[in-house]
Enzyme design. Structure first.
Site, short mmCIF file in Angstrom:
data_model
loop_
_atom_site.label_atom_id
_atom_site.label_comp_id
_atom_site.label_asym_id
_atom_site.label_seq_id
_atom_site.Cartn_x
_atom_site.Cartn_y
_atom_site.Cartn_z
N SER A 1 0.81 -1.22 0.00
CA SER A 1 0.00 0.00 0.00
C SER A 1 0.85 1.28 0.00
O SER A 1 1.58 1.53 -0.93
CB SER A 1 -0.97 -0.05 1.18
OG SER A 1 -1.86 1.03 1.12
N ASP B 1 -6.19 1.99 -3.48
CA ASP B 1 -7.48 1.83 -2.82
C ASP B 1 -7.91 3.16 -2.19
O ASP B 1 -9.03 3.30 -1.72
CB ASP B 1 -7.50 0.67 -1.81
CG ASP B 1 -6.45 0.79 -0.73
OD1 ASP B 1 -5.62 1.72 -0.77
OD2 ASP B 1 -6.46 -0.07 0.18
N ASP C 1 -1.38 1.09 -3.93
CA ASP C 1 -2.26 0.07 -4.52
C ASP C 1 -3.62 0.64 -4.91
O ASP C 1 -4.54 -0.11 -5.23
CB ASP C 1 -2.41 -1.14 -3.59
CG ASP C 1 -3.10 -0.82 -2.29
OD1 ASP C 1 -3.02 0.35 -1.85
OD2 ASP C 1 -3.73 -1.71 -1.70
N ASP D 1 -2.57 6.11 -3.53
CA ASP D 1 -1.49 5.45 -2.78
C ASP D 1 -0.96 4.30 -3.66
O ASP D 1 -1.39 4.14 -4.80
CB ASP D 1 -1.98 4.97 -1.40
CG ASP D 1 -3.02 3.88 -1.50
OD1 ASP D 1 -3.78 3.86 -2.48
OD2 ASP D 1 -3.06 3.01 -0.61
MG MG Z 1 -3.72 1.21 0.01
#
Ligand code: MG
Length: 451
Positions: A95, A242, A240, A238
């Site tokens: 992340s 999400d 990844d 960020d």
């Molecule tokens: Mg993330």
């Protein structure tokens, strides 16, 4: 040794997070969650492919078949797991952690991150080495699936007013953090009629453009680009993707709870008596927005996984976190950066307002964050002492102790990873926030004397 933290297994590449660990972890995961098909994906981090190969070996050895979606955001993998009839998913990502970290996250058949109980069971198998080994002719198949992004973006587009957005011809700058946000959000926004300029859009695990955490100090280039190019907004993901962080047309980076509040006020108002799931770390802005929309708040512990599971359990209309994570269950009950981005763009188009105008309509609160060092062995007894000391106060004790006054509140809770307690205070003025924060620290100091 504890493998899983608050969001999967994370560690320094080839030091804490090794190929051996990834292999054993995938054997344990396949043993527990198989038989069946397991989808895997990765972000752009270093070691992404290396760990992917370990996962494929480990999972197929237990008899699970593996479908690799390639480099895509975590929410893209989550969206595809139920749609590809998978029994689970595994994401290789750390992340927003610094570049030298990577991680592995196990996801359930419904697309939500594995619960603490499932993680504990995987850990148990991991440490006992009781792995399932398939017979020679029952080893799992390996395939690739290249259409995940098409399916995922079609899902998002089916939920927003594309015609209205097209009319507005918004100019958007997307900072994909040299990771997988770059493979979905610029394309999505172009397809819904925005003019898009991409920053840090080449996938590069050394993160040459910026640190992957989308916080103001890492978004100076994006802010500058938005004002220099006269864009309507900037969007940063960020590692990844999400989460999405927004920059308004003046170059100001919004706080996570501001974008969350913009979306919450619209989604919750659609249905009287809606429920919003949010951790106790969320503040008055979110409470105000929920109250004005006639919605109720369901408080949870801090952590996105808890929020997702709770949304699913009570069928809530929305979830969100003060760091800007938004969970929109009509799409899926997990944080989703591209969905969040398109929701904000849609609000701007439907209401014909600039992002700074929309934010100026929200109430303003001020906050103060303080860390208090506490030795690891004292963290638990200290919480007991704090619960005792605050017994007669107006408080919420779902996660740490949140003490509520008319003029604001403070939340004290142990850090999950560091030898310290965090005190987070919020008030109508900075002075109030500072004073409440001092009150929180004072309470910690009192409790320290008792343990
Ligand atoms: Mg993330």
């Amino acid at each position: 040794m504890k493998l899983f933290g608050t969001n999967g297994v994370r560690g320094i590449i080839n030091k804490e997070l090794t190929v051996d660990l990834a292999l054993k972890l995938s054997r344990a995961t396949g043993t527990l969650l198989g038989p069946g098909k397991i989808a895997i994906a990765r972000d752009s981090r270093m070691g992404g492919e290396m760990f992917t190969h370990a996962l494929i070996s480990g999972l197929t050895s237990t008899g699970c078949s593996v479908v690799d979606l390639g480099p895509v955001p975590t929410p893209t993998l989550q969206y595809m797991i139920p749609r590809l009839d998978c029994v689970a998913g595994v994401m290789v990502t750390a992340s927003h952690n610094p570049p030298h970290f990577n991680g592995i996250k196990v996801i359930g058949s419904n697309g939500i991150e594995a619960s603490r109980e499932t993680e504990d069971q995987i850990e148990k198998i991991y440490h006992s080495n009781q792995f399932k080994s398939a017979e020679w002719d029952k080893i799992g198949e390996f395939t690739r699936y290249d259409s995940a992004i098409d399916v995922y973006l079609a899902g998002i587009k089916s939920l927003i007013d594309i015609d209205k957005i097209k009319e507005k011809k918004l100019k958007v700058i997307v900072d994909g953090a040299n990771s997988v946000g770059s493979v979905v959000t610029p394309r999505l926004l172009r397809e819904i009629g925005c003019s898009v300029v991409s920053l840090n859009s080449q996938l590069d695990g050394t993160f040459p453009g910026r640190n992957p955490e989308p916080i103001p100090e890492n978004l100076k280039d994006l802010s500058a680009a938005v004002t220099a190019m006269g864009a309507d907004l900037g969007i940063a993901h960020d590692g990844d993707a999400d989460r999405a962080t927004f920059v308004d047309e003046t170059g100001r980076v919004l706080w996570g709870d501001q974008s969350f509040a913009l979306i919450a006020s619209r989604v919750l108002a659609k249905k009287r008596g809606s429920t919003l799931v949010t951790p106790v770390s969320s503040g008055r802005l979110i409470e105000d927005v929920a109250r004005n929309a006639g919605a109720k708040i369901d408080w949870t512990e801090v952590g996105s996984v808890v929020v997702s599971h709770r949304i699913e359990e009570i069928n809530a209309e929305l979830g969100g976190e003060e760091n800007g994570g938004v969970f929109y269950p009509d799409h899926q009950p997990v944080r989703d950066g591209a969905m969040t981005a398109s929701q904000v763009v849609e609000i701007m188009a439907l209401e014909n307002k600039t992002l700074s105008q929309l934010v100026s309509e929200l109430p303003i609160y001020y906050n103060t964050k303080v860390k208090v060092p506490v030795p690891p062995e004292k963290k638990e007894p200290l919480l007991e002492a704090l619960l005792n000391l605050s017994k007669n106060m107006n408080r919420i004790t779902i996660d740490g102790v949140k003490v509520i006054h008319d003029e604001g509140w403070f939340l004290i809770r142990p850090s999950g990873t560091e030898p310290l307690y965090r005190c987070f205070a919020e008030g109508k003025t900075q002075e109030t926030a500072d004073r409440l924060s001092e009150e929180g620290v004072e309470l910690i100091e009192q409790a320290k004397k008792l343990v």
